[in-house]
Design an enzyme around this catalytic site. Sequence first.
Site, short mmCIF file in Angstrom:
data_model
loop_
_atom_site.label_atom_id
_atom_site.label_comp_id
_atom_site.label_asym_id
_atom_site.label_seq_id
_atom_site.Cartn_x
_atom_site.Cartn_y
_atom_site.Cartn_z
N ASP A 351 -3.65 39.46 58.86
CA ASP A 351 -3.22 38.15 58.35
C ASP A 351 -4.34 37.52 57.52
OD1 ASP A 351 -1.39 35.75 58.46
OD2 ASP A 351 -3.13 34.90 59.50
N GLU A 387 -2.91 41.40 54.11
CA GLU A 387 -2.22 40.32 53.42
C GLU A 387 -3.28 39.73 52.49
OE1 GLU A 387 0.49 36.43 54.46
OE2 GLU A 387 -1.40 36.68 55.55
#
Length: 724
Positions: A351, A387
Amino acid sequence: MPPRKLTQRSRIREGRPFPLGATWDGLGVNFSLYSANATKVELCLFDERNRETERIELPEYTDEVWHGYLPDARPGQRYGYRVHGPYAPDAGHRFNPNKLLLDPYAKQIVGQLKWAPQLFGYTIGHKDKDLSFDRRDSAAFMPRCAVVDPAFTWGEDRRPQVPWQHTVIYEAHVRGLSMRHPEVPEEERGTFSALRNDALVEHIKGLGVTSVELLPVHAYVDDSQLLDRGLRNYWGYNTIGFFAPQPRYMATRTVAEFKQMVARLHSAGLEVILDVVYNHTAEGNELGPTLSFKGIDNASYYRLADDRRYYINDTGTGNTFDLTNAGALRMVLDSLRYWVLEMHVDGFRFDLATILGRERYGFDPSGSFLDAVRQDPVLSQTKLIAEPWDVGPGGYQVGGFPPGWAEWNDHFRDNVRAFWRGDAGQLAELATRLTGSADLFRHKGRRPHASVNFITAHDGFTLNDLVTYDNKHNEANGEDNRDGSDNNISANYGAEGPTDDVGIIGTRRQQMRNLLATLLLSQGTPMLLAGDEFGHSQGGNNNAYCQDNETTWIDWEAAALAPAADQARFVRRLLSLRRRYPLLHRSRFFDGEYDEALGFRDVTWLAPHGEEMTPEQWQDPNAHALMMRLDGRAPASGLRQVAANVTLLMLLNADPVNTVEFHLPPMHDEHWRVLIDTARHGGRAVPGGTPWTAPPRSLALLAVERDRLAGGAKAGPEGGMQPQ
């Protein structure tokens, strides 16, 4: 009643500084805690009723690590820490021994956090805010750490080790996937045990995906403001323990449950990838609670501003983990290795991964963390997915990660959405996205699989909602519909939300087929959002992070009925074709150049009339139709050898109104076989050189397969090579 007297054990031994955490060696437990700035560390032991029974000062301090050994401690022992040191927020220090702290290396966390003013290191409401000092004990409101016995019989567990070019990712949530499944026992729903259920595993495997990517399973905290609104953190991007599984996901209350889940998925040939959050923690900014890192060594674990009272907030969550600090970096690497070596997971999706590569001067693809992972003999062999963005300076880094990494490709998402919606000027970029986004990833030996292609993900509209809503509908989140993105590149095709209009329903279903086909037939690594194979809807909510309810839980009974079941069959068909034809998952990029020796191009772009596209046609903003011809005779590797005597032709017409007549390329009196047609659904044979009428908003995939190959081999059943 006076407080019970806590005793100090005289049997405490010096122990060892490493490994960090609480380590059971079969005879006792070694306790080890990193803190570069503490002056004293107390180990607090609790009984099963969560009463603090002993408080023991760790006797040794070696290389910034506090440690001690208890010969009579056993697995199941509950514990926490109280850490002494300066409370000087202006200098970046927030030590407060009145606050019970979780061990950053805890392998299991027992119980849930209970929000209360006592959890904060300062006195809430005080005129000096976080410069004040709170002397109340937080233990009654904190969960506990637990010592674990790592012993587990893995038996014949083997990692599937799916090659990148064959990988198809299925992004899922432990609870969303299982809470409404009729064949999962009620007591197991929403837990790791549910993902061992045969019916659930067989569905996932039967789709043709290879890798299950689970939203965060590390122990995390429910935000107080969500609980106040009757909601809770569903996605889990609020981590407080990077080694411990989330307690609510464990039906058996044992860490072994996670291992059993992994073993079951591996037995089905499915990889397990974890979505991990190493960019921030649940402790928030200077006004947040003191739960672990903040009270253990705030100045070491977090990136602080020039005014060290405040935090750098590149995550948008209040704090940013500091991976330029050796202790914090070591913890993250130790956590990753633990999940690979001890828990047998196969990879990670990071993330806000740009933060992990951000040094003091900005993002660096050779930064400390990225270099450490790249050279690590364990981690470098796992699947690593970034990401590639955050909200900090220089935060958008799609294509900027080093070799060995794959990345979420939002260029693919946005272009494919816009193309099928009928937006102008999308055709030229579409060609790049269909063939692996070489503009972003073709450097330093990176391959097409580095592009993780997706149309939808947990964050945003589901596939059904993408073709059902013009606007987000997040009212249930309690934020007056202000949360969530306003740039969805979606359309409702005539009515906002569900409708009985047969024409609108038909358009929506066809558009879902178009989007699924584009995703699963493109070069790169496709990622399918769980539920999209059925057309699961979240009622237009594009930010369902707090909806742990039927909004996000897949309705398996509805999924068994038409048209949901028909869409699932369509997905299975697409992935079957992807497996059968190596042309659809090449290990190297196309170059589009005419090969004089072989006499053809590996990829050819044709206008509807059958001639090669001209520069003017590429730049025509009103062009919505295209043919892509892939020649299987082109080398699939660096070796100049014939790959397969197969030619594929994809026809795309995104015009929302007009039918397009394509002139199919002649194929020496051979017929094109229809593999996929999102408008007609049926397979048939079409002579080369004849017209093909493509209705508005339709995609078709055609093939010519010859019996004999140059070099004396026959096409195998999966489109590969077999010797005669």
